[in-house]
Motif scaffolding. Structure first.
Motif, PDB file in Angstrom:
ATOM      1  N   GLU A   1     -11.730 -41.594   3.877  1.00 40.34           N
ATOM      2  CA  GLU A   1     -11.689 -43.303   3.636  1.00 40.34           C
ATOM      3  C   GLU A   1     -12.194 -43.165   2.258  1.00 40.34           C
ATOM      4  OE1 GLU A   1     -13.123 -45.409   6.702  1.00 40.34           O
ATOM      5  OE2 GLU A   1     -12.065 -44.752   8.336  1.00 40.34           O
ATOM      6  N   PRO A   2     -11.831 -44.201   1.736  1.00 42.91           N
ATOM      7  CA  PRO A   2     -12.599 -44.722   0.373  1.00 42.91           C
ATOM      8  C   PRO A   2     -13.985 -44.973   0.760  1.00 42.91           C
ATOM      9  CG  PRO A   2     -10.528 -45.820   0.480  1.00 42.91           C
ATOM     10  CD  PRO A   2     -10.707 -45.132   2.092  1.00 42.91           C
ATOM     11  N   HIS A   3     -14.928 -44.706  -0.198  1.00 44.10           N
ATOM     12  CA  HIS A   3     -16.380 -44.829  -0.043  1.00 44.10           C
ATOM     13  C   HIS A   3     -16.696 -46.289  -0.067  1.00 44.10           C
ATOM     14  CE1 HIS A   3     -20.519 -45.357  -1.261  1.00 44.10           C
ATOM     15  NE2 HIS A   3     -20.813 -44.323  -0.622  1.00 44.10           N
ATOM     16  N   ASP A   4     -15.823 -47.029  -1.169  1.00 39.04           N
ATOM     17  CA  ASP A   4     -15.916 -48.527  -1.137  1.00 39.04           C
ATOM     18  C   ASP A   4     -14.996 -49.453  -0.423  1.00 39.04           C
ATOM     19  OD1 ASP A   4     -18.225 -48.218  -2.858  1.00 39.04           O
ATOM     20  OD2 ASP A   4     -16.852 -47.828  -4.581  1.00 39.04           O
ATOM     21  N   ASP A   5     -15.392 -50.220   0.148  1.00 35.23           N
ATOM     22  CA  ASP A   5     -14.537 -51.255   1.151  1.00 35.23           C
ATOM     23  C   ASP A   5     -13.047 -51.757   0.085  1.00 35.23           C
ATOM     24  OD1 ASP A   5     -16.003 -51.039   3.025  1.00 35.23           O
ATOM     25  OD2 ASP A   5     -16.797 -53.029   2.928  1.00 35.23           O
ATOM     26  N   LYS A   6     -13.261 -51.989  -1.316  1.00 37.75           N
ATOM     27  CA  LYS A   6     -12.002 -52.521  -1.942  1.00 37.75           C
ATOM     28  C   LYS A   6     -11.139 -51.454  -2.469  1.00 37.75           C
ATOM     29  CE  LYS A   6     -14.774 -52.253  -6.364  1.00 37.75           C
ATOM     30  NZ  LYS A   6     -15.826 -51.421  -5.839  1.00 37.75           N
ATOM     31  N   ASP A   7     -11.657 -50.232  -2.353  1.00 33.04           N
ATOM     32  CA  ASP A   7     -10.926 -49.137  -3.026  1.00 33.04           C
ATOM     33  C   ASP A   7      -9.544 -48.717  -1.829  1.00 33.04           C
ATOM     34  OD1 ASP A   7     -12.139 -48.787  -5.448  1.00 33.04           O
ATOM     35  OD2 ASP A   7     -13.321 -47.209  -4.491  1.00 33.04           O
ATOM     36  N   ALA A   8      -8.554 -48.141  -2.600  1.00 32.67           N
ATOM     37  CA  ALA A   8      -7.439 -47.554  -1.768  1.00 32.67           C
ATOM     38  C   ALA A   8      -7.106 -46.454  -2.649  1.00 32.67           C
ATOM     39  CB  ALA A   8      -6.136 -48.624  -1.854  1.00 32.67           C
ATOM     40  N   ILE A   9      -6.775 -45.341  -1.864  1.00 31.37           N
ATOM     41  CA  ILE A   9      -6.367 -44.042  -2.474  1.00 31.37           C
ATOM     42  C   ILE A   9      -4.787 -43.623  -2.157  1.00 31.37           C
ATOM     43  CG2 ILE A   9      -7.036 -41.857  -3.194  1.00 31.37           C
ATOM     44  CD1 ILE A   9      -9.713 -42.404  -1.959  1.00 31.37           C
ATOM     45  N   ALA A  10      -3.993 -43.606  -2.904  1.00 31.06           N
ATOM     46  CA  ALA A  10      -2.497 -43.472  -2.785  1.00 31.06           C
ATOM     47  C   ALA A  10      -2.240 -41.850  -2.435  1.00 31.06           C
ATOM     48  CB  ALA A  10      -1.589 -44.053  -3.566  1.00 31.06           C
ATOM     49  N   ALA A  11      -1.248 -41.452  -1.955  1.00 30.67           N
ATOM     50  CA  ALA A  11      -0.730 -40.227  -1.837  1.00 30.67           C
ATOM     51  C   ALA A  11      -0.467 -39.600  -3.337  1.00 30.67           C
ATOM     52  CB  ALA A  11       0.480 -40.159  -1.069  1.00 30.67           C
ATOM     53  N   GLY A  12      -0.955 -38.477  -3.484  1.00 29.23           N
ATOM     54  CA  GLY A  12      -0.848 -37.738  -4.563  1.00 29.23           C
ATOM     55  C   GLY A  12      -2.091 -37.924  -5.553  1.00 29.23           C
ATOM     56  N   GLU A  13      -2.941 -38.948  -5.293  1.00 30.13           N
ATOM     57  CA  GLU A  13      -4.195 -39.130  -6.225  1.00 30.13           C
ATOM     58  C   GLU A  13      -5.241 -38.318  -5.693  1.00 30.13           C
ATOM     59  OE1 GLU A  13      -5.110 -43.245  -6.011  1.00 30.13           O
ATOM     60  OE2 GLU A  13      -3.226 -44.188  -6.975  1.00 30.13           O
ATOM     61  N   THR A  14      -6.316 -37.929  -6.527  1.00 34.90           N
ATOM     62  CA  THR A  14      -7.322 -37.274  -6.421  1.00 34.90           C
ATOM     63  C   THR A  14      -8.647 -38.097  -6.302  1.00 34.90           C
ATOM     64  OG1 THR A  14      -7.965 -36.793  -8.652  1.00 34.90           O
ATOM     65  CG2 THR A  14      -6.476 -35.202  -7.443  1.00 34.90           C
ATOM     66  N   ALA A  15      -9.541 -37.696  -5.458  1.00 36.54           N
ATOM     67  CA  ALA A  15     -10.697 -38.328  -5.170  1.00 36.54           C
ATOM     68  C   ALA A  15     -11.910 -37.468  -5.068  1.00 36.54           C
ATOM     69  CB  ALA A  15     -10.606 -39.277  -4.018  1.00 36.54           C
ATOM     70  N   LEU A  16     -13.133 -38.041  -5.327  1.00 36.08           N
ATOM     71  CA  LEU A  16     -14.462 -36.967  -5.313  1.00 36.08           C
ATOM     72  C   LEU A  16     -15.083 -37.172  -3.889  1.00 36.08           C
ATOM     73  CD1 LEU A  16     -16.736 -35.294  -6.491  1.00 36.08           C
ATOM     74  CD2 LEU A  16     -17.833 -37.369  -7.217  1.00 36.08           C
TER      75      LEU A  16
ATOM     76  N   GLY B   1     -19.663 -37.254  10.710  1.00 38.01           N
ATOM     77  CA  GLY B   1     -18.890 -36.749  11.793  1.00 38.01           C
ATOM     78  C   GLY B   1     -17.559 -35.876  10.925  1.00 38.01           C
ATOM     79  N   THR B   2     -16.521 -36.226  11.659  1.00 36.52           N
ATOM     80  CA  THR B   2     -15.286 -35.557  10.966  1.00 36.52           C
ATOM     81  C   THR B   2     -14.665 -36.250   9.892  1.00 36.52           C
ATOM     82  OG1 THR B   2     -14.047 -36.518  12.676  1.00 36.52           O
ATOM     83  CG2 THR B   2     -14.726 -34.137  13.218  1.00 36.52           C
ATOM     84  N   MET B   3     -15.220 -37.453   9.625  1.00 39.28           N
ATOM     85  CA  MET B   3     -14.687 -38.275   8.533  1.00 39.28           C
ATOM     86  C   MET B   3     -15.382 -38.166   7.173  1.00 39.28           C
ATOM     87  SD  MET B   3     -12.136 -40.415   7.929  1.00 39.28           S
ATOM     88  CE  MET B   3     -11.771 -40.924   9.569  1.00 39.28           C
ATOM     89  N   PHE B   4     -14.610 -38.130   6.189  1.00 42.33           N
ATOM     90  CA  PHE B   4     -15.049 -37.825   4.766  1.00 42.33           C
ATOM     91  C   PHE B   4     -14.866 -39.152   3.983  1.00 42.33           C
ATOM     92  CE2 PHE B   4     -14.626 -33.600   6.510  1.00 42.33           C
ATOM     93  CZ  PHE B   4     -15.705 -32.768   5.844  1.00 42.33           C
ATOM     94  N   TYR B   5     -15.820 -39.277   3.278  1.00 45.99           N
ATOM     95  CA  TYR B   5     -15.584 -40.710   2.250  1.00 45.99           C
ATOM     96  C   TYR B   5     -15.412 -40.327   0.839  1.00 45.99           C
ATOM     97  CZ  TYR B   5     -16.424 -43.196   6.723  1.00 45.99           C
ATOM     98  OH  TYR B   5     -16.477 -43.496   7.672  1.00 45.99           O
ATOM     99  N   ALA B   6     -14.679 -40.917  -0.011  1.00 50.24           N
ATOM    100  CA  ALA B   6     -14.504 -40.391  -1.513  1.00 50.24           C
ATOM    101  C   ALA B   6     -14.430 -41.687  -2.215  1.00 50.24           C
ATOM    102  CB  ALA B   6     -13.159 -39.475  -1.334  1.00 50.24           C
ATOM    103  N   LEU B   7     -14.677 -41.397  -3.303  1.00 46.99           N
ATOM    104  CA  LEU B   7     -14.304 -42.177  -4.629  1.00 46.99           C
ATOM    105  C   LEU B   7     -13.311 -41.901  -5.220  1.00 46.99           C
ATOM    106  CD1 LEU B   7     -18.116 -42.621  -6.102  1.00 46.99           C
ATOM    107  CD2 LEU B   7     -16.900 -44.251  -4.863  1.00 46.99           C
ATOM    108  N   PRO B   8     -12.164 -42.802  -5.747  1.00 52.04           N
ATOM    109  CA  PRO B   8     -11.122 -42.315  -6.270  1.00 52.04           C
ATOM    110  C   PRO B   8     -11.383 -42.038  -7.799  1.00 52.04           C
ATOM    111  CG  PRO B   8     -11.050 -44.619  -5.861  1.00 52.04           C
ATOM    112  CD  PRO B   8     -12.311 -44.121  -5.281  1.00 52.04           C
TER     113      PRO B   8
END
Length: 206
Positions: free
Chosen positions: A169-184, A190-197
């Motif tokens: 999921e995105p780290h920030d509420d406002k972000d969205a990361i589409a298929a093919g995009e990379t994120a840090l 738990g089993t959920m990771f959060y990323a910055l696009p």
């Protein structure tokens, strides 16, 4: 010949052999399906390694490999003890006595076997990582769009070149990361990771 392994005197060693084969199959299936993210930290509390070194775990041998080796040594020791007892007395020992003797002999034999395996399997040992090792690495969204509350599947390649598939999921509420995009990948819950696009202003060069 094989019928004797179904007798009570040999039952503990037959069971150990079956369990050993089962662990081997699980390992083979795991390697076939991809990397299994199993991580166990085994550290000795004393300067010399203490009990873990004596058992053969002081060199961070993967626990399933160590257990498989122990079961194999226990089985071989047990069969040797029962065969020797049969030659000397005409009958095998009781399963309890034989199991105790085989456990002691098998543990000593496994110390040598485990230390030898640790020296010849550095590649396997080094590829076992923690899920936290995926943090601060970049992942690629494979399908869908990752939004807060709506995770997407992503692929992350670790330092050993092995692919891991995680939910992001995105780290920030406002972000969205589409298929093919990379994120840090920046954190885990738990089993959920959060990323910055990578399009996030925080990741743009100054």
């Amino acid at each position: 010949m094989f019928a004797i392994f179904l007798t009570p005197a040999y039952a503990p060693f037959a069971i150990a052999f079956v369990v050993m084969i089962g662990i081997g199959l699980i390992e083979a299936i795991g390697l076939g399906l991809g990397h299994l993210d199993v991580h166990a930290d085994l550290h000795a509390e004393t300067d010399g390694g203490g009990v873990l070194d004596w058992l053969g775990l002081g060199h961070e041998l993967p626990i399933l490999i160590w257990l498989t080796s122990l079961l194999g040594c226990f089985t071989l020791a047990g069969i040797a003890i029962q065969q020797g007892a049969t030659l000397v007395t005409g009958s095998p020992l009781g399963w309890g006595v034989a199991s105790g003797a085989a456990l002691f002999a098998g543990a000593m034999l496994n110390t040598l076997a485990a230390n030898g395996l640790a020296r010849v399997m550095p590649g396997f040992e080094s590829s076992v990582i923690s899920t936290d090792d995926l943090l601060r690495r970049r992942g690629t969204i494979l399908e869908g769009v990752a939004r807060r509350g709506s995770p997407a599947r992503a692929k992350v390649v670790d330092q050993h070149g092995q692919a891991h598939f995680i939910m992001v999921e995105p780290h920030d509420d406002k972000d969205a990361i589409a298929a093919g995009e990379t994120a840090l990948i920046v954190r885990r819950d738990g089993t959920m990771f959060y990323a910055l696009p990578d399009t996030n202003v925080l990741l743009q060069p100054i």
